[in-house]
Design an enzyme around this catalytic site. Structure first.
Site, PDB file in Angstrom:
ATOM      1  CG  LEU A  75      15.892 -21.904 -16.212  1.00 15.72           C
ATOM      2  CD1 LEU A  75      16.594 -23.267 -16.222  1.00 15.72           C
ATOM      3  CD2 LEU A  75      14.983 -21.770 -17.427  1.00 15.72           C
ATOM      4  CG  ASP A  76       9.394 -20.190 -13.229  1.00 14.94           C
ATOM      5  OD1 ASP A  76       9.819 -19.021 -13.160  1.00 14.94           O
ATOM      6  OD2 ASP A  76       8.390 -20.524 -13.884  1.00 14.94           O
ATOM      7  CE  LYS A  77      11.740 -23.906  -4.035  1.00 17.83           C
ATOM      8  NZ  LYS A  77      10.996 -23.615  -2.787  1.00 17.83           N
TER       9      LYS A  77
END
Length: 311
Positions: free
Chosen positions: A133-135
């Site tokens: 998952l993105d930051k």
């Protein structure tokens, strides 16, 4: 580290990968081809192909990745574990943490925390990241604790047999309350670190969506189910239908960063549900995670009618 080459008038036309092999002798031709495919190399500011012929006057920009450290250390960090056994672990990823070490983020990542968690539990297993998952994206993730679990979970992701539901707050309200976005995606031809429909390397991408809540005409809360796993797929697909995610200035520009004086703190995207077949027992299970407090605050402001759509 970025390197720039300007092709001189005396240079004979040749393939891009052949040219770089002689300029970057520490890298094999196969490695360079993979880097070109990944968008690390641009010719005249455009994404290139290995077979592209260079000519006098061309400007080649080569983003050489930094060397990784020899060892990744564990770091103590509190984790919200939803499920754990000897084979895998399901957790609720918090906002603001990078999943895997990378240039600029060799420490304070989710993997650092997982290494520490497994070590403190007395396990000899090394956690394996199956998906990311993105930051700025919160929500449910699964992590493998054995090689067998990693292999079997990876197959499920490759076959798109995983159940994935995301929740997002977007600008505007889609005309249809539910639908499918089917638009091929790849590295943007002008911005290689972005995903876009404007690409020279299109790959099939499909995302279903359903509007769960509309806030006048200003914004909506929607649930999305990606059927493929392209980089930034949800963000790029929503941008392609002119409903970018609130806070996602990479894909939505300034209009999604602040509305009516209210600053959106991050990309309003949350992985709400994840379902998969257990890699050892063969039993199917689903896990959900409630939206975090900053997501709920923005939704509350929208409910109160304090945000109006910005044109």
């Amino acid at each position: 580290m970025q390197t720039e080459f300007v092709i001189s008038a005396g240079e004979q036309p040749k393939r891009l990968d052949v040219f770089l092999v002689h300029r970057e002798p520490k890298l094999s031709r196969a490695a360079l081809q993979r880097m070109i495919t990944a968008g690390w190399v641009r010719v005249n500011s455009l994404i290139a192909k290995s077979s592209q012929r260079i000519k006098a006057g061309d400007v080649i920009v080569f983003d050489a990745p930094q060397a990784a450290p020899l060892r990744i250390d564990g770091e103590t960090k509190q984790l919200e574990i939803l499920f754990e056994d000897h084979a895998c672990l399901v957790l609720n990823k918090p906002v603001g943490i990078v999943v895997h070490p990378s240039p600029g983020h060799w420490s304070n990542t989710l993997l650092n925390a997982l290494l520490d968690h497994c070590a403190r539990g007395g396990a000899v297993a090394t956690p394996g990241v199956v998906h990311r998952l993105d930051k700025d994206t919160s929500g449910v993730m699964v992590v493998a604790k054995t090689e067998e679990a990693h292999r079997k979970l990876s197959v499920q992701f490759e076959r798109h047999s995983i159940t994935r539901h995301y929740e997002a707050l977007v600008v505007g309200v889609p005309a249809k309350s539910e639908g499918r976005i089917e638009a091929a995606l790849g590295p943007d031809r002008h911005h290689p670190k972005r995903t876009s429909t404007q690409t020279l390397q299109p790959k099939r991408a499909v995302t279903d969506y359903r509007v769960e809540e509309a806030f006048g005409e200003a914004a909506a809360r929607i649930v999305l189910s990606p059927h493929t796993g392209r980089t930034h797929q949800i963000r790029a697909h929503l941008q392609s239908i002119n409903h970018p995610i609130l806070g996602d200035q990479v894909y939505g520009g300034e209009r999604v960063g602040a509305i009516a004086g209210y600053e959106i703190p991050r990309v309003m995207l949350h992985a709400r549900r994840l379902g998969f077949t257990h890699p050892v027992t063969g039993m199917y299970g689903e896990w959900t995670a409630a939206t975090p407090s900053d997501f709920d605050r923005v939704r509350g402001v929208l409910c109160a009618g304090r945000l109006e759509r910005k044109t």
